[in-house]
Write an enzyme that holds these catalytic residues in place. Structure first.
Site, short mmCIF file in Angstrom:
data_model
loop_
_atom_site.label_atom_id
_atom_site.label_comp_id
_atom_site.label_asym_id
_atom_site.label_seq_id
_atom_site.Cartn_x
_atom_site.Cartn_y
_atom_site.Cartn_z
N ARG A 1 0.92 -1.18 0.01
CA ARG A 1 0.02 0.01 -0.11
C ARG A 1 0.71 1.27 -0.13
NH1 ARG A 1 -1.29 2.75 4.54
NH2 ARG A 1 -1.15 1.03 5.78
N TYR B 1 -16.78 16.54 -16.23
CA TYR B 1 -17.14 15.27 -16.15
C TYR B 1 -17.98 15.22 -15.11
CZ TYR B 1 -17.04 10.29 -14.59
OH TYR B 1 -17.53 9.07 -14.27
N ASP C 1 -7.68 18.21 -15.54
CA ASP C 1 -7.69 16.76 -15.95
C ASP C 1 -7.59 16.81 -17.52
OD1 ASP C 1 -8.98 14.61 -16.82
OD2 ASP C 1 -10.55 14.47 -15.48
N LYS D 1 -8.08 5.30 -19.70
CA LYS D 1 -8.37 5.57 -21.20
C LYS D 1 -6.82 5.39 -22.21
CE LYS D 1 -12.16 6.90 -19.65
NZ LYS D 1 -12.18 6.71 -18.04
#
Length: 401
Positions: A64, A117, A190, A215
């Site tokens: 982690r 978005y 973004d 993406k």
């Protein structure tokens, strides 16, 4: 983190992987998937700290906190984005919420693009406004003056997308960065819709850039992830705490491996995405059954000049409005063979999506009307297939109208 040297294409192939030795005398060309959740340490160190753990010095304790595969990816992401620091998360949404959390506290104010978005807008309103007491003002950031007019003494962050989803609207990143600097705020961008190959917001003055690695960066529709890059040391320290301890949100080793592999072909893929998208945009623009096409690479795009100034290419996503209604849009989509009806974008395969009933369906009709999302609007993620096959397929769909 970023000690990169070389051109983008070279960094995309090799940066971050060299030196990740699984064993003495073994030099893998491709970094392996390090699946171990924990690592043995040589001795008890009274001065050790989770926040100062340095994976670049071989300091691994728990995956982690840091993982060799993820560490290699984060180095490559930093280099490709032009940042000193990069962080890989379990999703693009995780990258965004971490970035905003690192920049604001209760009582602060955020100025954001009104065409964000939908998930980001919901995050700003339901999480940051309603639960954390962070005020948010949405503006039409195509006009930098509107951004400047919305600034307050307590504004800590400006949050932009450029281009936006699904109408490919732009903001002038350099001009908005100047507004942020003038008011002592951070600028986050973004950059998912074009990626770092065609646009590098940090070099235009942004303080932080995020991507959904799902993406273009991964590019094969088989991994979900997110990334954040920055040159701001204090901001990077806060993100380090949030990623390792405060939120514990990181990209899993296998997804880090897939994204590393995908990045190797990013420059090649982006060139093909962009050339195919331009051909599709021009074809649709000339067709009588199409009432509008939104693609920054077209001279007809109202912000084409800005796109040419701050981008080196225009990406593989466009949207088109058919000269029909909802039933006609459904008929068009049903005739397509090479454009499956699906959300997401940026993979090697072409996809088509109907925002009004898919990605933007949670919005009310009035909200969709305000954003310009009509029942005939379709978002097209153009893949890397042969151009003639894609155009022929679209022609078949248009004939059905």
């Amino acid at each position: 983190m970023n000690d990169a040297g070389g051109k983008f294409e070279t960094l995309a192939v090799t940066h971050g992987e060299r030196g990740q030795r699984p064993a003495e005398g073994v030099e893998d060309v491709a970094v392996p998937v390090h699946l171990s959740s924990t690592y043995a340490v040589p001795d008890i160190d009274p001065d050790a700290s989770l926040e100062t753990l340095d994976p670049d010095a071989g300091e691994f304790l728990y995956s982690r906190l840091s993982n060799p595969t993820r560490n290699a990816l984060e180095h490559r992401l930093a280099a490709l984005c032009g940042g000193e620091h990069a962080f890989a998360f379990a999703s693009g949404t995780a990258a965004i919420v971490t970035a905003i959390s690192a920049a604001v506290e209760p009582g602060d104010h955020v100025v954001a693009f009104d065409d964000l978005y939908g998930g980001t807008k919901s995050m700003l309103s339901r999480f940051f406004e309603d639960r954390l007491g962070v005020a948010v003002t949405l503006v039409d950031a195509r006009d930098t003056e509107e951004v400047a007019a919305a600034m307050r003494p307590e504004t800590a962050l400006i949050w932009m997308e450029s281009p936006t989803n699904p109408l490919l609207r732009l903001c002038d990143i350099e001009a908005v960065a100047a507004v942020a600097d003038e008011h002592g705020a951070l600028l986050g961008v973004d950059n998912t819709f074009v990626g770092p190959y065609f646009q590098r917001p940090l070099e235009l003055g942004a303080d932080v850039v995020v991507h959904s690695t799902t993406k273009y960066l991964n590019g094969h529709s088989d991994s979900i992830g997110g990334a954040l890059a920055t040159n701001d040391e204090a901001f990077a320290e806060e993100v380090t705490f949030l990623q390792r301890v405060g939120m514990g949100n990181m990209l899993a080793p296998f997804d880090a491996y897939l994204t590393l592999r995908g990045l190797k072909t990013l420059p090649l893929r982006m060139e093909k995405h962009a050339s195919n998208a331009r051909a599709v945009a021009e074809f649709l623009s000339d067709h009588s059954a199409v009432s509008a096409v939104h693609y920054p690479g077209l001279d007809s795009h109202p912000q084409h000049g800005l796109a040419a100034r701050q981008m080196s290419g225009y990406g593989g996503v466009l949207s088109a409005e058919l000269a029909t209604g909802l039933d006609g849009a459904a008929r068009f989509v049903a005739e397509l063979d090479h454009f499956p009806l699906a959300v997401s974008l940026g993979g090697v395969e072409s996809l088509i999506e109907h925002p009004a009933t898919m990605t933007h369906s949670p919005l009310s009709q009035s909200e969709r009307d305000f954003l310009g999302i009509t029942d005939s609007l379709l978002r097209i993620s153009v893949g890397v297939e042969h151009e003639s096959d894609l155009l022929s397929d679209l022609a078949t769909g248009l004939d059905a109208l």
